[in-house]
Design an enzyme around this catalytic site. Structure first.
Site, mmCIF file in Angstrom:
data_model
loop_
_atom_site.group_PDB
_atom_site.id
_atom_site.type_symbol
_atom_site.label_atom_id
_atom_site.label_comp_id
_atom_site.label_asym_id
_atom_site.label_seq_id
_atom_site.Cartn_x
_atom_site.Cartn_y
_atom_site.Cartn_z
ATOM 1 N N LYS A 41 -55.825 -88.308 -7.138
ATOM 2 C CA LYS A 41 -54.713 -87.370 -6.976
ATOM 3 C C LYS A 41 -54.732 -86.230 -7.978
ATOM 4 O O LYS A 41 -54.029 -85.236 -7.794
ATOM 5 C CB LYS A 41 -53.384 -88.115 -7.054
ATOM 6 C CG LYS A 41 -53.172 -89.056 -5.897
ATOM 7 C CD LYS A 41 -53.119 -88.295 -4.585
ATOM 8 C CE LYS A 41 -52.812 -89.206 -3.433
ATOM 9 N NZ LYS A 41 -52.622 -88.458 -2.194
HETATM 10 N N1 PMP Z 1 -55.157 -95.149 -2.756
HETATM 11 C C1 PMP Z 1 -54.126 -94.963 -3.587
HETATM 12 C C2 PMP Z 1 -53.863 -95.940 -4.692
HETATM 13 C C3 PMP Z 1 -53.303 -93.858 -3.410
HETATM 14 O O1 PMP Z 1 -52.257 -93.647 -4.258
HETATM 15 C C4 PMP Z 1 -53.562 -92.960 -2.333
HETATM 16 C C5 PMP Z 1 -52.668 -91.784 -2.094
HETATM 17 N N2 PMP Z 1 -51.328 -92.130 -1.769
HETATM 18 C C6 PMP Z 1 -54.630 -93.216 -1.475
HETATM 19 C C7 PMP Z 1 -55.414 -94.325 -1.735
HETATM 20 C C8 PMP Z 1 -54.902 -92.380 -0.234
HETATM 21 O O2 PMP Z 1 -55.296 -91.051 -0.442
HETATM 22 P P1 PMP Z 1 -54.828 -89.880 0.521
HETATM 23 O O3 PMP Z 1 -53.423 -89.516 0.136
HETATM 24 O O4 PMP Z 1 -55.782 -88.757 0.233
HETATM 25 O O5 PMP Z 1 -54.892 -90.321 1.946
#
Ligand code: PMP
Length: 312
Positions: A41
């Protein structure tokens, strides 16, 4: 280097030398937990702020607001620190005290809302939107941000292609906002039309059924955090997904333990989900080229969770 923000991205891609040893094709993992804020992120936090600055929407001293309890809040806190913004994070009361404390320690204002469903005015996303309007704060809005998809299409995807010498058989990731799978999927498919993009979804999430049939499936509880949903996010492009692997909590947690102990990869639960799915794809024979899974975050966020405490 001008600041820690220059260390976001360009993460290592490493093979699973031990746990994937017997499989017909290599399984490689993209180590997003090694970003400065400990998760994938960081990339979108920086991209969303850069994009807003370019569009003249932000001035130093302004306040960013996001509905998040976790990784995006931490990523935004790093960017806010370096760029001179204030940060407010709106989170529902069910989120752990550790997360509240972490964001507060990073200087964020933490606003707690009652646990309320998406349509309710007290839902944390609706509260964030309302406060942003009332106070003229900048809503970073990761679930609806095109900059979220774009940063993965322009950085994460091309990095994987370069690190694999242009040869990738399949890419596997979970979906929270859908930014990762949509952006990386588009980048890979533009160069490799035969690449398979595989959604790793927790058993209990309604997303797998939506990806396959266009209708959300029944939603049941699961413990893995950050992925799976009953509400497909607007930026998730269903057409990039070629296949789905549903993975149980128990399988994901067991894989995290193996990643820690057999590969030295200090990752969180959703990394386990992605690797279980990647191992299935590698074993299935659908590709003769390497399979890549993305590891979204590190283990430190889960050390007090019963499932990780059970490892010791
Ligand atoms: N794994 C974790 C621990 C996350 O916090 C997130 C994002 N919410 C993701 C995977 C998925 O990523 P994306 O938001 O790009 O789909």
């Amino acid at each position: 280097m001008t600041s820690i923000l220059d260390c976001i991205g360009r993460t290592p891609l490493v093979p699973l030398g031990r746990i994937a040893a017997g499989l017909p094709v290599p399984v490689l993992v993209k180590c997003e937990h090694l970003n400065p804020g400990g998760s994938v992120k960081d990339r979108i936090a920086l991209a969303i702020v850069d994009d807003a600055e370019r569009r003249g929407l932000l001035r130093p001293g302004m306040t960013l607001i996001e509905a998040t309890a976790g990784n995006t809040g931490i990523g935004l806190a790093l960017v806010a620190a370096v760029r001179g913004y204030r940060l407010a994070c709106v989170m529902p009361e069910k989120m752990s005290i550790d997360k509240r404390q972490a964001l507060a320690a990073l200087g964020a204002e933490v606003i707690i809302t009652p646990n309320a469903p998406p349509a309710h005015p007290d839902n944390f996303q609706n509260v964030a939107r309302r406060i942003a309007l009332e106070k003229c704060w900048f809503l970073t809005d990761q679930f609806n941000s095109e900059a979220n998809v774009r940063v993965h299409e322009e950085t994460t995807g091309p990095e994987i292609l370069a690190q694999c010498g242009g040869v990738v058989g399949a890419f596997i990731a979970g979906v929270g906002t859908g930014g990762t799978i949509t952006g990386v999927g588009r980048a890979l498919k533009s160069r490799l039309p035969a690449v398979r993009i595989v959604l790793a979804d927790p058993v209990g999430s309604g997303l797998a059924h939506w990806a396959l049939h266009g209708v959300v499936g029944p939603d049941a509880g699961y413990q893995i955090e950050g992925i799976g949903t009953s509400q497909p996010p607007s930026i998730l492009d269903r057409s990039v997904i070629d296949a789905v692997e549903s993975v149980s909590d128990a399988e994901s947690f067991a894989m995290v333990q193996r990643l820690l102990r057999e590969e030295g990869l200090l990752v969180g639960g959703s990394a386990g989900t992605a690797v279980v799915a990647a191992m299935r794809v590698a074993a299935s024979g659908i590709t003769r080229d390497p399979v890549v899974a993305l590891l979204p975050d590190g283990w430190d966020r889960y050390r007090s969770k019963p499932w990780m405490m059970a490892f010791s």
